[in-house]
Design a protein around this motif. Sequence first.
Motif, PDB file in Angstrom:
ATOM      1  N   VAL A 298       0.791  -1.090  -0.142  1.00 53.62           N
ATOM      2  CA  VAL A 298       0.187   0.013   0.135  1.00 53.62           C
ATOM      3  C   VAL A 298       0.805   1.328   0.032  1.00 53.62           C
ATOM      4  CG1 VAL A 298      -1.905  -1.230   1.472  1.00 53.62           C
ATOM      5  CG2 VAL A 298      -0.096   0.085   2.533  1.00 53.62           C
ATOM      6  N   SER A 299       0.089   2.131  -0.209  1.00 53.39           N
ATOM      7  CA  SER A 299       1.099   3.671  -0.353  1.00 53.39           C
ATOM      8  C   SER A 299       1.135   4.043   1.011  1.00 53.39           C
ATOM      9  CB  SER A 299       0.075   4.594  -1.360  1.00 53.39           C
ATOM     10  OG  SER A 299      -0.891   5.056  -0.807  1.00 53.39           O
ATOM     11  N   LEU A 300       2.037   5.237   1.105  1.00 51.33           N
ATOM     12  CA  LEU A 300       1.966   5.765   2.437  1.00 51.33           C
ATOM     13  C   LEU A 300       0.634   6.627   2.941  1.00 51.33           C
ATOM     14  CD1 LEU A 300       5.458   7.578   2.228  1.00 51.33           C
ATOM     15  CD2 LEU A 300       4.916   5.335   3.138  1.00 51.33           C
ATOM     16  N   THR A 301      -0.095   6.988   1.925  1.00 53.41           N
ATOM     17  CA  THR A 301      -1.325   7.587   2.322  1.00 53.41           C
ATOM     18  C   THR A 301      -2.454   6.541   2.753  1.00 53.41           C
ATOM     19  OG1 THR A 301      -0.998   9.518   0.878  1.00 53.41           O
ATOM     20  CG2 THR A 301      -3.297   8.944   1.492  1.00 53.41           C
ATOM     21  N   GLY A 302      -2.463   5.544   2.144  1.00 56.43           N
ATOM     22  CA  GLY A 302      -3.110   4.290   2.291  1.00 56.43           C
ATOM     23  C   GLY A 302      -2.870   3.710   3.587  1.00 56.43           C
ATOM     24  N   ALA A 303      -1.501   3.712   3.980  1.00 55.61           N
ATOM     25  CA  ALA A 303      -1.285   3.200   5.448  1.00 55.61           C
ATOM     26  C   ALA A 303      -1.848   4.309   6.437  1.00 55.61           C
ATOM     27  CB  ALA A 303       0.235   3.040   5.561  1.00 55.61           C
ATOM     28  N   CYS A 340      -8.924  -5.857  14.149  1.00 57.31           N
ATOM     29  CA  CYS A 340      -8.050  -5.211  13.556  1.00 57.31           C
ATOM     30  C   CYS A 340      -7.247  -5.988  12.439  1.00 57.31           C
ATOM     31  CB  CYS A 340      -6.789  -4.249  14.166  1.00 57.31           C
ATOM     32  SG  CYS A 340      -7.801  -2.918  15.174  1.00 57.31           S
ATOM     33  N   GLY A 341      -6.731  -7.183  12.814  1.00 58.52           N
ATOM     34  CA  GLY A 341      -6.355  -8.310  12.029  1.00 58.52           C
ATOM     35  C   GLY A 341      -7.180  -8.610  10.548  1.00 58.52           C
ATOM     36  N   ILE A 342      -8.662  -8.631  10.859  1.00 64.66           N
ATOM     37  CA  ILE A 342      -9.400  -9.051   9.827  1.00 64.66           C
ATOM     38  C   ILE A 342      -9.515  -7.697   8.887  1.00 64.66           C
ATOM     39  CG2 ILE A 342     -11.952  -9.204   9.170  1.00 64.66           C
ATOM     40  CD1 ILE A 342     -12.150 -10.985  11.848  1.00 64.66           C
ATOM     41  N   TRP A 343      -9.511  -6.429   9.557  1.00 67.55           N
ATOM     42  CA  TRP A 343      -9.566  -5.129   8.952  1.00 67.55           C
ATOM     43  C   TRP A 343      -8.323  -5.237   7.878  1.00 67.55           C
ATOM     44  CZ3 TRP A 343     -10.972  -1.557   5.897  1.00 67.55           C
ATOM     45  CH2 TRP A 343     -10.313  -0.557   5.694  1.00 67.55           C
ATOM     46  N   GLY A 344      -7.010  -5.393   8.673  1.00 66.79           N
ATOM     47  CA  GLY A 344      -5.902  -5.141   7.881  1.00 66.79           C
ATOM     48  C   GLY A 344      -5.823  -6.172   6.702  1.00 66.79           C
ATOM     49  N   THR A 345      -6.324  -7.299   6.817  1.00 64.24           N
ATOM     50  CA  THR A 345      -6.197  -8.342   5.761  1.00 64.24           C
ATOM     51  C   THR A 345      -7.223  -7.855   4.449  1.00 64.24           C
ATOM     52  OG1 THR A 345      -5.832 -10.141   7.248  1.00 64.24           O
ATOM     53  CG2 THR A 345      -6.358 -10.727   5.017  1.00 64.24           C
ATOM     54  N   LEU A 346      -8.388  -7.417   4.910  1.00 63.29           N
ATOM     55  CA  LEU A 346      -9.463  -6.991   3.875  1.00 63.29           C
ATOM     56  C   LEU A 346      -8.932  -5.708   3.116  1.00 63.29           C
ATOM     57  CD1 LEU A 346     -12.866  -7.829   5.529  1.00 63.29           C
ATOM     58  CD2 LEU A 346     -11.489  -9.214   4.023  1.00 63.29           C
ATOM     59  N   ALA A 347      -8.288  -4.896   3.871  1.00 63.20           N
ATOM     60  CA  ALA A 347      -7.870  -3.645   3.292  1.00 63.20           C
ATOM     61  C   ALA A 347      -6.666  -3.682   2.305  1.00 63.20           C
ATOM     62  CB  ALA A 347      -7.173  -2.842   4.559  1.00 63.20           C
ATOM     63  N   VAL A 348      -6.234  -4.871   2.405  1.00 66.57           N
ATOM     64  CA  VAL A 348      -5.401  -5.204   1.046  1.00 66.57           C
ATOM     65  C   VAL A 348      -6.150  -5.182  -0.208  1.00 66.57           C
ATOM     66  CG1 VAL A 348      -3.531  -6.652   0.314  1.00 66.57           C
ATOM     67  CG2 VAL A 348      -3.554  -6.429   2.456  1.00 66.57           C
ATOM     68  N   GLY A 349      -7.290  -5.787  -0.099  1.00 64.44           N
ATOM     69  CA  GLY A 349      -7.882  -5.983  -1.316  1.00 64.44           C
ATOM     70  C   GLY A 349      -8.369  -4.544  -1.796  1.00 64.44           C
ATOM     71  N   LEU A 350      -8.510  -3.653  -0.837  1.00 66.57           N
ATOM     72  CA  LEU A 350      -8.996  -2.188  -1.217  1.00 66.57           C
ATOM     73  C   LEU A 350      -7.785  -1.389  -1.618  1.00 66.57           C
ATOM     74  CD1 LEU A 350     -11.448  -1.695   1.654  1.00 66.57           C
ATOM     75  CD2 LEU A 350     -12.093  -2.544  -0.748  1.00 66.57           C
ATOM     76  N   PHE A 351      -6.552  -1.204  -0.975  1.00 64.91           N
ATOM     77  CA  PHE A 351      -5.440  -0.316  -0.920  1.00 64.91           C
ATOM     78  C   PHE A 351      -4.356  -0.859  -1.787  1.00 64.91           C
ATOM     79  CE2 PHE A 351      -8.261   1.102   2.624  1.00 64.91           C
ATOM     80  CZ  PHE A 351      -8.194   2.562   2.091  1.00 64.91           C
ATOM     81  N   ASP A 352      -4.253  -2.269  -2.065  1.00 64.90           N
ATOM     82  CA  ASP A 352      -3.057  -2.748  -2.736  1.00 64.90           C
ATOM     83  C   ASP A 352      -2.758  -1.904  -4.178  1.00 64.90           C
ATOM     84  OD1 ASP A 352      -1.929  -4.222  -4.985  1.00 64.90           O
ATOM     85  OD2 ASP A 352      -1.412  -5.788  -3.244  1.00 64.90           O
ATOM     86  N   THR A 353      -1.750  -1.176  -4.327  1.00 67.01           N
ATOM     87  CA  THR A 353      -1.519  -0.327  -5.452  1.00 67.01           C
ATOM     88  C   THR A 353      -1.474  -0.741  -6.573  1.00 67.01           C
ATOM     89  OG1 THR A 353       0.972  -0.533  -5.054  1.00 67.01           O
ATOM     90  CG2 THR A 353      -0.265   1.132  -3.925  1.00 67.01           C
ATOM     91  N   GLY A 362     -10.528  -4.381  -9.300  1.00 70.36           N
ATOM     92  CA  GLY A 362     -11.678  -4.735  -9.101  1.00 70.36           C
ATOM     93  C   GLY A 362     -11.655  -5.448  -7.662  1.00 70.36           C
ATOM     94  N   LEU A 363     -12.790  -6.387  -7.434  1.00 70.44           N
ATOM     95  CA  LEU A 363     -12.997  -6.787  -6.127  1.00 70.44           C
ATOM     96  C   LEU A 363     -12.521  -8.506  -6.180  1.00 70.44           C
ATOM     97  CD1 LEU A 363     -16.675  -5.787  -5.757  1.00 70.44           C
ATOM     98  CD2 LEU A 363     -14.632  -4.761  -4.592  1.00 70.44           C
ATOM     99  N   GLY A 364     -11.724  -8.555  -7.046  1.00 72.49           N
ATOM    100  CA  GLY A 364     -11.097 -10.124  -6.968  1.00 72.49           C
ATOM    101  C   GLY A 364     -10.223 -10.475  -5.872  1.00 72.49           C
ATOM    102  N   LEU A 365      -9.110  -9.738  -5.693  1.00 73.70           N
ATOM    103  CA  LEU A 365      -8.402  -9.633  -4.530  1.00 73.70           C
ATOM    104  C   LEU A 365      -9.146  -9.503  -3.114  1.00 73.70           C
ATOM    105  CD1 LEU A 365      -5.583 -10.028  -3.311  1.00 73.70           C
ATOM    106  CD2 LEU A 365      -5.186  -7.515  -3.536  1.00 73.70           C
ATOM    107  N   LEU A 366     -10.112  -8.746  -3.048  1.00 73.82           N
ATOM    108  CA  LEU A 366     -10.866  -8.558  -1.751  1.00 73.82           C
ATOM    109  C   LEU A 366     -11.520  -9.954  -1.499  1.00 73.82           C
ATOM    110  CD1 LEU A 366     -11.923  -6.698   0.513  1.00 73.82           C
ATOM    111  CD2 LEU A 366     -13.763  -6.013  -0.895  1.00 73.82           C
TER     112      LEU A 366
END
Length: 460
Positions: A298-303, A340-353, A362-366
Amino acid sequence: MKKKIGSIVLIGSLVATSVSAAPVTPESVQLSVDTMWIMIAAILVFFMHAGFAMVESGFTRAKNTLNILMKNILTISIGSIVYFLVGYGIMFGDSNGFIGTTGFTLSGVEDIGFFVFQAVFAATCATIISGAVAERVKLSSYLLITLVMTGFIYPVVGHWVWGGGWIAELGFVDFAGSTVVHLTGAVGAFMVVLFLGARIGKYNGKEVNAIPGHNIPLGALGVFILWFGWFGFNGGSSLAADPSLIPSVISTTLLSASGGVAASALYSTIRFKKLDPSITLNGALGGLVGITAGTANVSLTGAIIIGLIAGVILVEGIRFIDVVLRVDDPVGAVAVHGVCGIWGTLAVGLFDTVNGAFYGGGLGLLGVQAIGVGAVILWTSAAVAVTVFILKSAGGIRVAREEELAGLDYAEHGSNAYEFKESLTSSSSKQTGNAGSGDLVERLNQLGSSSKEPAARKSV
């Protein structure tokens, strides 16, 4: 003559050294640097166990301090041995995608440094349970659970994700362990607490009583130690001294934790009309857990955004578990490491650059991330439930009521972390006018006794 002999010896030693030493190549230098970085990171992760010990003891009552310290030092010791014997082989051995079957006792394993790094990770997963079950679990039962966690339950999850298992084949992303380490430990903690029950005095009918910790400064020191060690936790997961990756990983780690602090401080102020110190301290850990899966993606802003959201859901997670589910977790470990572990894992599907939904992926990674989270929850819940059921049936996992009231320091270890004489004398004098009177168990229990503070006042 002596000068000639000295010259001959010097020249001979230089020739011998040049003949026997391995040639220095760019590859050998890179290997040395990579190995050194992984060892430094492993030492930082090991030091995190000091942080866990300080946080857990500081945010629980004084009469249980020795017990918590013993649990933490025994966790890293037993966990390392068990992981050496069987855990590493299950996690990284050859398999059909579900469980490793080779490499037990490191047979055939050449990279010992990688084992050390993974061993301290395994112990970190297990020690998450320690804080959640504090103040009422038998030490022997906890150690047996630790043995199963580090030797089997955690390694299976690790194999699925990091050992080339079936979840990894789906494209699941968990760079440093939001799910593998933290969610696994949190689910294990939640299941053990369900079997264990709440501490005496925690719930009175519909009323939820806060049981304050005895030393918030000690807990704060533990949080700073954990934050410091987390730079090795995430940075070392690069598994190489990559100058293009490590600065980014450490930066996202710093910014997410900072976002967690800011959000939890602000939100707790709005929610409870006061800035809650223990929740704010916990916010750092929530931000750290939240960024661990995607710290390299993720980007610095995403973090920062991930950390801000983690800080908010942490507060609500603690209250939901404590008040709605009525699961007594003295230090909020399930919310910090689970929610927070669940959130962090799912967040990759949203914020992965590259493949995140917010970047056109898309929503595939999520979806893949959600499958991985669900699978780990199901496996860990079932495996821990079976383990604890067997232990409870065999002899119980909870100390007697009298032992819990007296404190596990005295009940389990026959000693105390602090000198109670002055406090006990003062307490008895005020109540009876006699410095030496009063029941010892009752007076010990009054130290850090229940109060009607906000139910969310707890930390990792």
